[in-house]
Design a protein around this motif. Structure first.
Motif, short mmCIF file in Angstrom:
data_model
loop_
_atom_site.label_atom_id
_atom_site.label_comp_id
_atom_site.label_asym_id
_atom_site.label_seq_id
_atom_site.Cartn_x
_atom_site.Cartn_y
_atom_site.Cartn_z
N ARG A 110 1.15 -2.34 0.45
CA ARG A 110 0.11 -0.59 -0.23
C ARG A 110 -0.55 -1.15 -1.04
O ARG A 110 -1.61 -0.78 -1.38
CB ARG A 110 1.60 0.04 -0.87
CG ARG A 110 2.63 0.61 -0.05
CD ARG A 110 3.22 1.79 -0.30
NE ARG A 110 2.83 2.52 0.02
CZ ARG A 110 3.06 3.78 -0.71
NH1 ARG A 110 4.04 3.60 -1.95
NH2 ARG A 110 2.37 5.13 -1.35
N LYS A 153 -5.01 -4.80 -4.82
CA LYS A 153 -5.43 -4.66 -5.96
C LYS A 153 -5.51 -4.51 -7.01
O LYS A 153 -6.29 -4.60 -7.99
CB LYS A 153 -5.67 -3.46 -5.68
CG LYS A 153 -6.54 -2.77 -4.44
CD LYS A 153 -6.35 -0.28 -4.59
CE LYS A 153 -5.60 -0.47 -4.55
NZ LYS A 153 -5.24 0.28 -2.91
N GLY A 170 0.02 8.14 -0.65
CA GLY A 170 -1.37 8.01 -0.97
C GLY A 170 -1.92 8.54 -0.16
O GLY A 170 -1.96 8.85 0.76
N SER A 171 -2.76 9.20 -0.60
CA SER A 171 -4.31 9.69 -0.36
C SER A 171 -4.79 9.19 1.42
O SER A 171 -5.19 10.01 2.01
CB SER A 171 -6.14 9.86 -1.42
OG SER A 171 -6.05 8.75 -1.63
N GLU A 172 -4.67 7.66 1.20
CA GLU A 172 -5.49 7.21 2.83
C GLU A 172 -4.52 6.85 3.40
O GLU A 172 -4.07 6.22 4.01
CB GLU A 172 -6.26 6.32 2.22
CG GLU A 172 -6.90 6.82 1.38
CD GLU A 172 -8.48 5.83 1.36
OE1 GLU A 172 -8.07 4.28 1.46
OE2 GLU A 172 -9.59 5.95 0.27
N GLU A 173 -3.02 7.43 3.28
CA GLU A 173 -1.87 7.17 3.83
C GLU A 173 -1.20 7.41 4.76
O GLU A 173 -1.93 9.54 4.62
CB GLU A 173 -0.89 6.28 3.01
CG GLU A 173 -1.12 5.16 2.41
CD GLU A 173 0.13 4.47 0.81
OE1 GLU A 173 0.28 3.31 0.92
OE2 GLU A 173 0.70 5.71 0.72
N ASP A 174 -0.33 7.24 6.07
CA ASP A 174 -0.31 8.62 6.98
C ASP A 174 0.79 9.14 6.09
O ASP A 174 2.28 8.72 5.87
CB ASP A 174 0.28 8.15 8.24
CG ASP A 174 0.97 9.02 9.35
OD1 ASP A 174 1.54 10.49 9.06
OD2 ASP A 174 0.65 8.30 10.06
N ARG A 175 1.05 10.10 5.39
CA ARG A 175 2.12 11.26 4.84
C ARG A 175 2.56 11.47 6.05
O ARG A 175 4.04 11.88 4.95
CB ARG A 175 1.66 11.79 3.60
CG ARG A 175 0.85 11.41 2.70
CD ARG A 175 -0.02 12.80 1.52
NE ARG A 175 -0.85 12.23 1.02
CZ ARG A 175 -0.99 12.70 -0.01
NH1 ARG A 175 0.38 13.99 -0.58
NH2 ARG A 175 -1.66 12.49 -0.98
#
Lengths: 356, 143
Positions: free
Chosen positions: A303, A307, A268-273
Motif C-alpha cells: 500500500r 513512497k 485510500g482515495s485511490e483504493e477500492d474501498r
C-alpha cells in the motif's frame, strides 16, 4: 568509515576461545543431545532454521549447542556452514495450499470454511511458570467419539478464498510467473520485487520484524492500521524434486512452516474501498509472531508503494546476522579510527586557541 | 508402483534399516557390480513457495539434502534424501537402480521395506490427525 588491522595477542585470543570450548564442553552437567533440542526446544530450533534460511533441524540443534544457546550465533554458524555447501538442485515449487495443517486459527471469521484447529497451543490458557515436575498425562490414545466427517483431514480452504467468493477481495493474482528473486545471490535493494521482500522477511530476525510491525502500529511510522488476521496456520508441506532419469516428481520429505493472511481494510482515495486486500506471511517452522508481522508488513509495503522508507527498512535492516554482526564488530580494536578522531579534536582545539 | 513412488519411499525410509538391508543384499550377492556414478554429495536444495494471494513464487530458503547416483549391473540409480547421511543416500540409489533392473517383485525384501515405510508414514499421519482433531474449536459469539 575506515578500519585498520590490529595484530598480536594470539595466545590470549586462542586461550579465550579455548575457555569457551572447555567450560562449555566440560561442564559437569550431562551433554545436551541433539534430539533434546529438536524435541524439547523445537521453537528455538525453528527460529534458527528460519533466520538461517536452511531447513536442517539437526544442524540447527548443533549450532545452538555450539553457540551456547545464543540464537544469533547459531544463525551465524548455520549460515556460514550453508555457504560452504553447493546448491545442488531446486525443489518443485510448492503451493501454500498443499499445507497439511496441524493448526489453523481464523480470528476474522467464525465460520471460515473448514474447521478452526487449535493444535498445539497455550494461547487460550493461563501460562504460569511450573516450578515442579508435573505428572504427564498421555492422552494420545483417547477414543473420543467424533463426527465421521472429521476422521480425515478437512479440505484446505482459506479465508482469502471466502473473501474472493464474497467478491470482497481485491484480485492481485498474477497471470505471469516471474522467477523469484534470490536474496542469497544478489543483495535486495529498493525498489525490489515482492518476492525479494517476502524472502527477506522470511529470513529476517523475528524480533526485528516484530519491532518493525510495532513501529507501524504504535510508533512513529504508522503505515499499518485496521488489520485483522484471516489465517494463522502451522503445518507440513511436501518437498518434491524431479527424478533426473524419468523427470517425474519424487517426494523426499517435508518441512514445517507457519503461514498467515492479514486482511487490510482499504480506505485510500485511490483504493477500492468496497473490497479488502490481504498481506501474506510464510516462514520456516512454527513462528507465529514472525509470520503475523510479515503478513502485516507485506500489505503495508504494497500500500505504501515505495513512497516511504518502509521497503528499505524491511529489506536492509531486519536481517539478524547483518545487524548483530555490524553491532558486534564494534568490540574489535578501533585504535587507529579513534586516534584519528582524537587528533582531529586536538587540531580543532589548536585552531580555536589560535595555535598552529 | 511407479519408479517415482519407489524413490519417494526410499527417500523417506529409515536410514539404518535401508543401509542394513542393502549391505545384506550385497553380502549375499543379490546386488552386484555397483559403480559410483556421482559420489554422495551433501548440499542444499532451493525451496520455492507459491503464495495464494498473488499466486507468486518466492524463495523461503533451502533444505539440506544428500544426493547420489550409482550404476548396478549397468542400470542407473539415483537418490536424494533430506539431511547429510551419505551412506543412506548411496543405499537408496543402489536400491533404486536394482529395483529398476529386476522390478519390485524381484527383490521382496526391498518391497517389504517400501511397503512398511508407506505404512509408517500413513500411521504417523493418522496418529497426528487423531490428536489434532480433538482441538477443533467452534467459538461462540456473545450477544
Amino acid at each position: 568509515m575506515g578500519y585498520a588491522a590490529a595484530r598480536g595477542g594470539l595466545n590470549a585470543i586462542l586461550t579465550a576461545e579455548n575457555l569457551v570450548r572447555r567450560l562449555r564442553d566440560l561442564d559437569p552437567s550431562e551433554r545436551i543431545e541433539l534430539d533434546q533440542f529438536t524435541g524439547r526446544l523445537r521453537l528455538l530450533v525453528d527460529r534458527v532454521m528460519g533466520e538461517s534460511g536452511l531447513w536442517a533441524p539437526e544442524l540447527a540443534a548443533m549450532a545452538l549447542r555450539q553457540g551456547e544457546g545464543d540464537l544469533i550465533e547459531a544463525v551465524h554458524l548455520l549460515r556460514a556452514y550453508k555457504s560452504t555447501l553447493g546448491r545442488l538442485d531446486t525443489a518443485i515449487p510448492v503451493h501454500a495450499n498443499d499445507i497439511q495443517l496441524v493448526r489453523r486459527v481464523v480470528p476474522a471469521f467464525r465460520e471460515p470454511g473448514g474447521p478452526q484447529i487449535l493444535g498445539r497451543s497455550t494461547d487460550y490458557t493461563a501460562r504460569m511458570l511450573t516450578t515442579t515436575d508435573r505428572d504427564i498425562v498421555d492422552a494420545s490414545d483417547s477414543t473420543t467419539t467424533l463426527d465421521t466427517a472429521l476422521k480425515t483431514r478437512p479440505s484446505n480452504s482459506r479465508m482469502s478464498d471466502v473473501l474472493r467468493d464474497m467478491d470482497l477481495l481485491v484480485d492481485r493474482r498474477r497471470t505471469d510467473d516471474p522467477e523469484p528473486f534470490d536474496i542469497t545471490r544478489t543483495p535486495a535493494k529498493p525498489p525490489a520485487p515482492r518476492s525479494a521482500l517476502l524472502s527477506s522477511m522470511a529470513r529476517a530476525e523475528t524480533g526485528a520484524l516484530v519491532n518493525q510491525w510495532y513501529r507501524n502500529i504504535l510508533g512513529p511510522d504508522g503505515y499499518l492500521h485496521e488489520v485483522t488476521l484471516g489465517e494463522v496456520r502451522h503445518g507440513k508441506l511436501p518437498i518434491n524434486v524431479r527424478h533426473p532419469m524419468t523427470g517425474g516428481s519424487v517426494n523426499i520429505g517435508s518441512f514445517r512452516a507457519t503461514e498467515v493472511e492479514a486482511i487490510e481494510d482499504l480506505n485510500g482515495s485511490e483504493e477500492d474501498r468496497t473490497r479488502f486486500d490481504v498481506g501474506y506471511g510464510f516462514c520456516f517452522g512454527h513462528n507465529e509472531r514472525k509470520a503475523i508481522a510479515m503478513a502485516n508488513l507485506d500489505i503495508a509495503c504494497y500500500r505504501d508503494g515505495a513512497k516511504s522508507g518502509l521497503e528499505q527498512s524491511l529489506l536492509m535492516t531486519t536481517d539478524g546476522l547483518d545487524s548483530a554482526g555490524f553491532l558486534e564488530h564494534l568490540k574489535l580494536p578501533h585504535y587507529v579510527t579513534f586516534r584519528s578522531m582524537v587528533e582531529r579534536k586536538v587540531a580543532v582545539r589548536r585552531v580555536a586557541d589560535g595555535k598552529n | 508402483m511407479s519408479r517415482e513412488d519407489i524413490c519417494s519411499s526410499l527417500a523417506n525410509s529409515d536410514a539404518v534399516a535401508l543401509e542394513t538391508l542393502i549391505n545384506s543384499l550385497i553380502a549375499r550377492g543379490t546386488i552386484a557390480n555397483i559403480e559410483m556414478i556421482r559420489p554422495p554429495s551433501t548440499g542444499t536444495i532451493q525451496m520455492q513457495v507459491r503464495e495464494p494471494i498473488c499466486e507468486e513464487r518466492f524463495i523461503v530458503g533451502d533444505a539440506l539434502i544428500t544426493v547420489a547416483e550409482v550404476s548396478v549391473a549397468g542400470t542407473l540409480g539415483w537418490a536424494m534424501r533430506l539431511g547429510g547421511d551419505a551412506n543412506a543416500a548411496v543405499a537408496a540409489a543402489v536400491a533404486d537402480a536394482h529395483i529398476a533392473r529386476v522390478g519390485l517383485e524381484g527383490v521382496p525384501e526391498l518391497a517389504e521395506l517400501i511397503s512398511y515405510t508407506q505404512l509408517e508414514l500413513d500411521r504417523t499421519e493418522q496418529r497426528e490427525w487423531a490428536e489434532i482433531r480433538e482441538t477443533i474449536i467452534d467459538f461462540e459469539e456473545l450477544d
